[in-house]
Design a protein around this motif. Sequence first.
Motif, PDB file in Angstrom:
ATOM      1  N   ALA A 163     -10.051   2.967   6.293  1.00 31.58           N
ATOM      2  CA  ALA A 163      -8.965   2.854   7.280  1.00 31.58           C
ATOM      3  C   ALA A 163      -9.536   2.696   8.692  1.00 31.58           C
ATOM      4  O   ALA A 163      -9.028   1.904   9.491  1.00 31.58           O
ATOM      5  CB  ALA A 163      -8.065   4.084   7.205  1.00 31.58           C
ATOM      6  N   ALA A 176      -2.141   3.130   2.893  1.00 30.28           N
ATOM      7  CA  ALA A 176      -2.964   4.200   2.306  1.00 30.28           C
ATOM      8  C   ALA A 176      -2.654   4.194   0.821  1.00 30.28           C
ATOM      9  O   ALA A 176      -1.589   4.635   0.395  1.00 30.28           O
ATOM     10  CB  ALA A 176      -2.586   5.544   2.921  1.00 30.28           C
ATOM     11  N   THR A 199      -2.227  10.037  -2.969  1.00 31.60           N
ATOM     12  CA  THR A 199      -1.469   9.538  -1.812  1.00 31.60           C
ATOM     13  C   THR A 199      -1.156  10.639  -0.800  1.00 31.60           C
ATOM     14  O   THR A 199      -1.287  10.430   0.409  1.00 31.60           O
ATOM     15  CB  THR A 199      -0.140   8.906  -2.305  1.00 31.60           C
ATOM     16  OG1 THR A 199      -0.457   7.935  -3.313  1.00 31.60           O
ATOM     17  CG2 THR A 199       0.628   8.248  -1.184  1.00 31.60           C
ATOM     18  N   LEU A 202      -4.242  11.557   1.127  1.00 30.49           N
ATOM     19  CA  LEU A 202      -4.761  10.441   1.925  1.00 30.49           C
ATOM     20  C   LEU A 202      -3.917  10.146   3.167  1.00 30.49           C
ATOM     21  O   LEU A 202      -4.458   9.905   4.259  1.00 30.49           O
ATOM     22  CB  LEU A 202      -4.813   9.202   1.012  1.00 30.49           C
ATOM     23  CG  LEU A 202      -5.617   8.002   1.474  1.00 30.49           C
ATOM     24  CD1 LEU A 202      -7.058   8.376   1.786  1.00 30.49           C
ATOM     25  CD2 LEU A 202      -5.570   6.895   0.408  1.00 30.49           C
ATOM     26  N   VAL A 203      -2.594  10.162   2.999  1.00 29.32           N
ATOM     27  CA  VAL A 203      -1.710   9.761   4.113  1.00 29.32           C
ATOM     28  C   VAL A 203      -1.918  10.641   5.366  1.00 29.32           C
ATOM     29  O   VAL A 203      -2.219  10.114   6.439  1.00 29.32           O
ATOM     30  CB  VAL A 203      -0.225   9.716   3.658  1.00 29.32           C
ATOM     31  CG1 VAL A 203       0.729   9.634   4.844  1.00 29.32           C
ATOM     32  CG2 VAL A 203      -0.017   8.533   2.719  1.00 29.32           C
ATOM     33  N   MET A 206      -5.353  10.090   6.985  1.00 27.43           N
ATOM     34  CA  MET A 206      -5.452   8.817   7.705  1.00 27.43           C
ATOM     35  C   MET A 206      -4.704   8.880   9.019  1.00 27.43           C
ATOM     36  O   MET A 206      -5.182   8.374  10.035  1.00 27.43           O
ATOM     37  CB  MET A 206      -4.860   7.699   6.838  1.00 27.43           C
ATOM     38  CG  MET A 206      -5.895   6.745   6.326  1.00 27.43           C
ATOM     39  SD  MET A 206      -5.060   5.447   5.434  1.00 27.43           S
ATOM     40  CE  MET A 206      -6.135   5.360   4.036  1.00 27.43           C
ATOM     41  N   VAL A 214       0.676   4.121   9.335  1.00 27.01           N
ATOM     42  CA  VAL A 214       0.182   4.219   7.954  1.00 27.01           C
ATOM     43  C   VAL A 214       1.350   4.017   6.989  1.00 27.01           C
ATOM     44  O   VAL A 214       2.446   4.534   7.191  1.00 27.01           O
ATOM     45  CB  VAL A 214      -0.501   5.593   7.742  1.00 27.01           C
ATOM     46  CG1 VAL A 214      -0.795   5.847   6.268  1.00 27.01           C
ATOM     47  CG2 VAL A 214      -1.785   5.674   8.572  1.00 27.01           C
TER      48      VAL A 214
END
Length: 355
Positions: A163, A176, A199, A202-203, A206, A214
Amino acid sequence: MEWKNELAALLKITYPVIQAPMLGVTTPEMVAAVAERGGLGSLPVGGLSPDRTRELIRKTRSLTEKPFAVNLFTNEVPEYNREEAEAMQDFLVKFSEENQLVFERQSLDTLRFYSYREQVEVLTAENIPMVSFTFGIPDDESIAVFKQHGITLIGTATSVREAVMLEKAEVDAVVAQGIEAGGHRGSFLDDEPLPQVGTFVLVPEMINRIGKPVIAAGGIKDGITIKAALQLGAQAVQIGTAFITSHESLAIPSYKTALQRAQVTDSAVTRAFSGRWARGLRNQFMDAIEESGLNIPPYPIQNVLTAGLRSKAQQADRKEFTNLWAGQASAGGEIHSSAEIFARLIAETEALPLY
Ligand SMILES: Cc1cc2nc3c(=O)[nH]c(=O)nc-3n(C[C@H](O)[C@H](O)[C@H](O)COP(=O)(O)O)c2cc1C
């Protein structure tokens, strides 16, 4: 329910809900149906010829005046070991004979791969307003051309490192993609193990690290998961698997039935079909390649070696011998139109309490 945000405005959509590009499944009709309903439709053209790319764009344009995104595969073609590729073909010959399949051996000297670079001109000539991409970052020259044409760019990342690299390349938003997601992993860094982050981990990671909006992808399939992703701070969601069973999908009947019956444990991440890690429902082909002990040639070599066999299996509706890309959240796919599926996603989200 407040759907408006910075990204929805940038993408010119009412609902920040994106129909994921799904090469081999998504049709112009699916893209147009979602665009007409106020979402972002994404037309996949990864690895296709410039002519086919133009044709699909024009077909979609004939169905809707709304803007939609076009999705590219931005990988390079790597060096590969020819002996391993021939050994794979030997295996496929035998496997096909045993399973009454049609496999046509290919000469490695004549394999043809299209690069996204050959598609850039088509996209600019066709005035495409948004381009999403996966498997890497377009080279500086292509990014510059997209920018000159005012094209909004959406990259795909499966780790925070990816990212950050996309942000440096000045994309406008980052997908993401969690490990739950169906289809190919967008991962593009060879010097780290395949990222396998979910997910919902990660979200927020990020969002903390990059300044761009995102988009959450992977495991999102209904109102509650859309709402949860937006609450985590995602500015949009990208949904793939939930549209595979739609009327407008290219998925063969036995693939759709398998999805409707699938349990959350039925998918696995494999390189068997294409040489690239991708999530799909387990089947005979996946198991056979993995159990063969052979080294699988890298993407897109393996992809092109198995393409003919998969296409013939699809024509005969034999799901055991073709890729059944699907995310973990594949259970209970509905056989409805894409417009109905999209409307359900929105209605379910709006019906939830505000907190
Ligand atoms: C059948 C299928 C094909 C896919 N093809 C593409 C593609 O061409 N380009 C791309 O960027 N992502 C592709 N993906 C990944 C999706 O963009 C998205 O990350 C994923 O579907 C989200 O997870 P979900 O399937 O749980 O909704 C594909 C996914 C599926 C299920």
